[in-house]
Design a protein around this motif. Structure first.
Motif, short mmCIF file in Angstrom:
data_model
loop_
_atom_site.label_atom_id
_atom_site.label_comp_id
_atom_site.label_asym_id
_atom_site.label_seq_id
_atom_site.Cartn_x
_atom_site.Cartn_y
_atom_site.Cartn_z
N ARG A 132 0.82 -1.20 0.00
CA ARG A 132 0.00 0.00 0.00
C ARG A 132 0.86 1.26 0.00
O ARG A 132 0.35 2.36 -0.22
N ALA A 133 2.16 1.12 0.27
CA ALA A 133 3.07 2.27 0.28
C ALA A 133 3.57 2.56 -1.12
O ALA A 133 3.47 1.73 -2.03
N THR A 134 4.17 3.74 -1.29
CA THR A 134 4.73 4.12 -2.59
C THR A 134 6.01 3.33 -2.85
O THR A 134 6.67 2.88 -1.91
N PRO A 135 6.40 3.19 -4.10
CA PRO A 135 7.66 2.49 -4.40
C PRO A 135 8.87 3.11 -3.70
O PRO A 135 9.81 2.38 -3.34
N LYS A 136 8.87 4.42 -3.47
CA LYS A 136 10.01 5.06 -2.80
C LYS A 136 10.15 4.56 -1.37
O LYS A 136 11.27 4.27 -0.91
N THR A 137 9.05 4.44 -0.65
CA THR A 137 9.11 3.95 0.72
C THR A 137 9.42 2.46 0.75
O THR A 137 10.17 1.98 1.60
N GLN A 138 8.84 1.72 -0.18
CA GLN A 138 9.18 0.30 -0.29
C GLN A 138 10.67 0.12 -0.49
O GLN A 138 11.31 -0.72 0.15
N GLY A 139 11.25 0.93 -1.38
CA GLY A 139 12.67 0.83 -1.67
C GLY A 139 13.54 1.15 -0.48
O GLY A 139 14.59 0.55 -0.28
N ALA A 140 13.11 2.12 0.35
CA ALA A 140 13.88 2.47 1.54
C ALA A 140 13.96 1.30 2.50
O ALA A 140 15.01 1.02 3.09
N LEU A 141 12.85 0.59 2.67
CA LEU A 141 12.84 -0.57 3.55
C LEU A 141 13.72 -1.68 2.99
O LEU A 141 14.53 -2.29 3.70
N LEU A 142 13.57 -1.95 1.72
CA LEU A 142 14.26 -3.09 1.14
C LEU A 142 15.76 -2.86 1.04
O LEU A 142 16.55 -3.81 1.08
N GLU A 143 16.18 -1.60 0.93
CA GLU A 143 17.62 -1.31 0.97
C GLU A 143 18.19 -1.66 2.34
O GLU A 143 19.26 -2.25 2.46
N ALA A 144 17.44 -1.31 3.39
CA ALA A 144 17.88 -1.66 4.75
C ALA A 144 17.92 -3.17 4.93
O ALA A 144 18.81 -3.70 5.62
N MET A 145 16.97 -3.88 4.34
CA MET A 145 16.95 -5.34 4.43
C MET A 145 18.20 -5.95 3.81
O MET A 145 18.77 -6.90 4.33
N GLU A 146 18.62 -5.40 2.69
CA GLU A 146 19.77 -5.95 1.97
C GLU A 146 21.08 -5.62 2.67
O GLU A 146 21.94 -6.49 2.87
N GLU A 147 21.26 -4.35 3.05
CA GLU A 147 22.52 -3.90 3.63
C GLU A 147 22.57 -4.04 5.14
O GLU A 147 23.65 -3.96 5.74
N ARG A 148 21.39 -4.19 5.78
CA ARG A 148 21.29 -4.27 7.24
C ARG A 148 21.94 -3.06 7.90
O ARG A 148 22.63 -3.17 8.93
N GLN A 149 21.70 -1.91 7.31
CA GLN A 149 22.17 -0.66 7.86
C GLN A 149 21.34 0.48 7.28
O GLN A 149 20.64 0.30 6.29
N VAL A 150 21.41 1.63 7.93
CA VAL A 150 20.68 2.81 7.47
C VAL A 150 21.68 3.95 7.34
O VAL A 150 22.44 4.22 8.28
N SER A 151 21.69 4.60 6.19
CA SER A 151 22.57 5.74 5.96
C SER A 151 21.72 7.01 5.92
O SER A 151 20.77 7.10 5.14
N GLU A 152 22.08 7.97 6.77
CA GLU A 152 21.33 9.22 6.84
C GLU A 152 22.27 10.33 7.26
O GLU A 152 23.03 10.17 8.22
N GLY A 153 22.23 11.42 6.52
CA GLY A 153 23.09 12.55 6.86
C GLY A 153 24.57 12.23 6.79
O GLY A 153 25.35 12.80 7.56
#
Length: 328
Positions: A132-153
């Protein structure tokens, strides 16, 4: 399955470095965890076992089904039973990546940006109705799933270990859904469908008003350090050379099948091996047999194999691939 057992009855199985006593304790804990989950998710032992195997293999789980069949209960119950921190995010069309990952906010008093972590920093994250989310939000989650990290700032922050995403997905015919692209679906190790309960389980729900055993009642059977120790033991489950031959034969069969637009990729083949090791471990073995691969194959391949004709049932194709592929 007898043929598989005979074909792989020889060869030394690796048990890793863990003492036999700890392996027995781990097996007993897992058996207790499965029994507890079976008391909550009635009549779905196979799906529960698949979910636990997915966690042991360090994968992520996609549950495809209509509302009201127990998807959220399975996710929350699994987290409680495993003793893991749990967060649930309801995916909607207006959900932003920062709502999930977190955001840096200017702190005027300290004259610096302070990072406010999002709900993704949890050991088990339920991404409810992900499509139900936009592809942009889906992609943000799935990137974290793959890399198991979050990059911000400009700062990279590791996610917890273990980190397990359970995403639920409504049928594509439902209003307001954005289907996950194939490349994003590939980030999920397994896909399961709960379906309706059988008559006996449904009658129990009716007689108890759905209060057989609530998730809030579940005591933790494992914890994060114990689970990571078990995951390391799963990594050490032995796969003999003929078993690897069998995996390659299955992959070739999907790549050459006339009904399929694409077959299993090398990454999918590695995922199949990891999931089969987890399934063998749950069976109390430290060696993968073809029957482990066969048991896990439908849940691993269904979302990875696109059919050329929408009228063709992918389940029928996978059954035919398993039936026609010889065991070395």
């Amino acid at each position: 399955m007898t043929r598989a057992a005979v074909s792989f009855s020889t060869g030394a199985a690796s048990t890793g470095s863990a003492p036999a006593g700890s392996q027995t304790m781990h097996s007993q804990a897992l058996a207790a965890a499965l029994a507890q989950l079976d008391n909550v998710i009635l009549g779905k032992s196979h799906q529960v076992r698949l979910a636990v195997a997915c966690l042991l293999a360090r994968g992520h789980l996609l549950i495809e089904d209509q509302p009201g069949v127990g998807k959220t209960t399975l996710a929350h119950g699994l987290a409680r039973t495993m003793g893991l921190a749990f967060r649930r995010v309801q995916f909607t069309a207006d959900l932003l990546p920062t709502d999930l990952l977190g955001v840096s906010v200017w702190d005027a008093a300290a004259a610096e940006f302070r990072y406010h972590a999002g709900p993704i920093f949890s050991e088990v994250l339920l991404a409810d109705e992900i499509n139900r989310a936009t592809p942009k939000t889906q992609g943000a989650l799935l990137e974290a799933m793959e890399e198991r990290q979050v990059s911000e700032g400009g700062v990279t922050r590791p996610l917890p270990d273990p980190f397990f995403v359970i995403a639920t997905q409504n049928p594509a015919a439902f209003v307001g859904t954005s289907p996950l692209p194939e490349a994003q679906l590939d980030r999920f190790l397994l896909t399961v469908t709960l379906g309706y309960p059988d008559a006996r389980a449904e009658r129990t729900l009716l007689e108890t008003g759905g209060r057989v055993l609530t998730v809030r009642d579940l005591p933790p059977v494992l914890n994060a350090p114990l689970l990571t120790a078990i995951q390391r033991e799963v990594d050490g489950v032995h796969a003999a050379a003929p078993l690897l031959d069998y995996l390659q034969l299955l992959a070739r069969a999907t790549r050459e099948h006339a009904a399929l637009a694409a077959g299993l990729s090398p990454r999918a083949l590695l995922a199949l091996l990891a999931a089969a090791k987890a399934w063998a471990y749950l069976a109390g073995r430290r060696m993968v047999l073809p029957e482990d691969v066969q048991a896990i194959f439908p849940a691993l391949a269904a979302h990875r194999l696109p059919v050329r004709d929408p009228s063709i049932r992918i389940g029928d194709v996978m059954a035919r691939v398993l039936a026609d592929t010889p065991i070395p």
